[in-house]
Design an enzyme around this catalytic site. Sequence first.
Site, PDB file in Angstrom:
ATOM      1  N   ASN B 202      58.597 120.341  48.595  1.00 36.00           N
ATOM      2  CA  ASN B 202      58.974 121.594  49.274  1.00 36.00           C
ATOM      3  C   ASN B 202      58.458 122.837  48.544  1.00 36.00           C
ATOM      4  OD1 ASN B 202      60.600 121.503  47.060  1.00 36.00           O
ATOM      5  ND2 ASN B 202      62.534 121.752  48.142  1.00 36.00           N
ATOM      6  N   GLY B 374      63.426 129.654  52.817  1.00 32.59           N
ATOM      7  CA  GLY B 374      63.663 128.860  54.026  1.00 32.59           C
ATOM      8  C   GLY B 374      62.741 127.655  54.007  1.00 32.59           C
ATOM      9  N   MET B 376      59.381 125.607  55.581  1.00 35.85           N
ATOM     10  CA  MET B 376      58.047 126.067  55.976  1.00 35.85           C
ATOM     11  C   MET B 376      58.089 126.624  57.407  1.00 35.85           C
ATOM     12  SD  MET B 376      54.813 123.572  56.346  1.00 35.85           S
ATOM     13  CE  MET B 376      55.759 122.624  57.525  1.00 35.85           C
ATOM     14  N   SER B 380      62.953 133.376  55.341  1.00 32.76           N
ATOM     15  CA  SER B 380      63.607 133.336  54.038  1.00 32.76           C
ATOM     16  C   SER B 380      64.464 134.593  53.951  1.00 32.76           C
ATOM     17  CB  SER B 380      62.581 133.332  52.915  1.00 32.76           C
ATOM     18  OG  SER B 380      61.808 132.152  52.945  1.00 32.76           O
ATOM     19  N   HIS B 399      70.805 128.167  47.399  1.00 33.60           N
ATOM     20  CA  HIS B 399      69.407 128.263  46.965  1.00 33.60           C
ATOM     21  C   HIS B 399      68.402 128.062  48.076  1.00 33.60           C
ATOM     22  CE1 HIS B 399      68.973 123.970  47.211  1.00 33.60           C
ATOM     23  NE2 HIS B 399      67.868 123.930  46.509  1.00 33.60           N
TER      24      HIS B 399
END
Lengths: 148, 476
Positions: B202, B374, B376, B380, B399
Site C-alpha cells: 500500500n 486513503g 489508491m 486522503s 492512520h
Amino acid sequence: MSATPPRPVPAERWEHFPHVADMGVRGFGSTLDEAFAAAAHAMTAVITDPDAVRPEIRVEIHAQAADPEILLYDFLNGLVYEMAVNGLLFSRFRVRSEGDRLLAEAWGEKTDVARHQPCVEVKGATFTQLDVRREDDGRWLAQCVLDI
Amino acid sequence: MDLSRFSRLSDTAWQLEPRGDMRVPAIIYGTAELISQMDDKVAEQATNVATLPGIVQASYAMPDAHWGYGFPIGGVAAFDPDEGGVISAGGVGFDVSCGVRTLHTGLARQDIEAVKRELADALFATVPAGVGSTGRIHLQDQQMTEMLDGGAAWAVSQGYGENTDLDRTEERGRMAGADPHAVSELARKRQRKEMGTLGSGNHYLEVQHVTEIYDEETARTFGLEGGAVVVSIHCGSRGLGHQIGTEFLREMALAAEEHGIHLPDRELACAPIRSEVGQRYLGAMRSAINCALANRQIITHLTRQVFADVLPAAQLGLLYDVSHNTCKTERHVIDGRERELYVHRKGATRAFGPGHPQLPAALRDAGQPVLIGGSMGTASYILAGTRQAEDLSFSSACHGAGRAMSRHQATRQWRGRALVDELAARGIVIRSPSLRGVAEEAPGAYKDVAEVVQATHEAGLARLVARVEPLVCIKG
C-alpha cells in the site's frame, strides 16, 4: 544436496488463505518437509506466478529451532531475506529436516520486473496463524500469514 | 463485532470491561456502524493487549482498526517501566515507522493539468517503486551507522533536503536513543540498496489537490487552500525494519516465558522494558525509525528534483511527516501524575494537540498535522491534533482507511488494467510496475476513509482540516 532442481510443487499441495490486511500461505505434504516446500511455493505465488520463475540459481537455507513452527518461520524468513538482498524469486524447493535442524535448497532466478510482474514484496513470515501439524488423515500441513 | 458486548461510553467510544487476565479495559473508538463492521479479532486482540504487564489506563483501538498481528492494526497501548511494563516487537510491527509526509508545492491544480502525464512518468522514473527496486544510494557500513543514528537529519547533512524540513518532522527528524549496533548484519545488508525506495503493497507517492476545507483557520496555518497541489509520500523503513521485526519477534516470543510473561498469542512477543533484550530492541527499533525518516527525506529530495525539471515554479516545502508503527517514550499525565510511558502505536498516528511543547512554533497553536492516507484513487485527509486526545488515547488518532477485503478477494473482483483505465477516466494518472499489485490495492478493497476520519473527528481524537484527492499516483 543435488545438482538438479526438484520438480515443481503440484497445485493441489498449496493454497492461499485470506487475512484481511495480508495473505496466508498453506502447504500440504506426505512429510513435514514436503509441506514446508509447498508453503514456500505458495509464498512465491503471492508475489508472482511460480511457473514463470526459472530454476537457474540455487541457494541454501539453514535453520535451527526446537519448535517445528519456529522452524517454518525461520525457513520462510530465510527465503524472504534471499529474495530481498539478492533480488531473487524461487520456484523449486527441496527441504530436509532432522530433529531441530533444517537444510533446504531453493532454486530460482533474478527478478525480471517485466516478465515476472512481481506484485508485492513480502516483508516477513509472521506468527499469525502459524501452524505445523499432522492432520487426521496423516497428511502434514504447514501455514502462516505473511506481512506484505 | 457484536456491540452488545461493549459498554457505550459515547456515540464513538465503546468499552470492554476487564475480565480474565485483563489488567485494564479495552476501548474501541468509532461509530456503531464502523465497529459493527469490524472483525471480531479486533476485540480479541485489543483484549489480549490489555493483559500485558505494566499496561496503563486502557488498550485502545482507533476507528480504522482491523485484525493485525498480536496487536490490532490501529492499536495504541502505553506501558510503565516502573510497573514491569513491556516493549513489544509485535506491537510495533514489521514495517517500523511506516508513515506519511505531505509537501506543499505552491501550485494550483490548473498549473499541473497540462503536464500531469509527464510529471507521472518523471516521478515513476526517478523514485524507485515496487518489488526489487533499488535506490541509487548504496550505504557502506560506516554511512549506514550514521544514517541509523541520524535519521532525516543525516539525510539533510548529506544534501538530501533542507534544515527547515526537520522542523516539520516528528523528533525533528532524528529519533534519539537509537543504537545502530543493535541492528544486525542481516538487517543492514537488507537495507544497503534500499535507501530512497518506496517499496510495494500500500505504499505510494501521490500528487494531490485540496478539494475541501473544513477548518479555514487551521488550514491557513497548515498552508492549505482550495485547489492547492500537494505531494504525499507513504512508505517506511524498508528491508531494515522488516528484518528487525522478524528477528526480535522471534527472540521476544521465545524469551517471554523466561521473563515470566504469559503470552495469550505468540505474536504479542514482548519483553520487559528493563531487560537486556528490551533495551536492545529499543535501540534497534529507534534506528529503524531513523531509517524510515531518512528514507522519506531522500524520496522528498528526488521528488523535488522531478518538480524542478517539470514544473520549475514549484516550491516543495514540508507540511509534516508522521509515523504509524512506533514505540515512543513520552510523558503523559495519569490521574494527575506525570509519568514516562512507552507508547506503542501500531497503525496509529501520534496526534499532539495545540500547545504541545514538541510541536514547532509555527504549528503550536493549531496542533499537530495528522495525515491520513486513503486508498489508491480515493481521498486522503489532513486533520489536526486535539487537546482532549491526550485523555482519550495518549494523543493518538487513526492512520488510514484500513482494508475491508483481503488481497485475495480483491484480485478476484478487479483487474489492474481496467482499474488504471477507470481511474484515468476520472483524471487520476496511475503508474505502477505491477497490474496485479494495482488490483490488490483496488479502492473498493478498503473501508471508506471518509467514515473513518469522520468518526475520528467526532470522537475528538483529531479534528478535520482538509480533504485532498489524487491527480497522480505512483504505486509501489
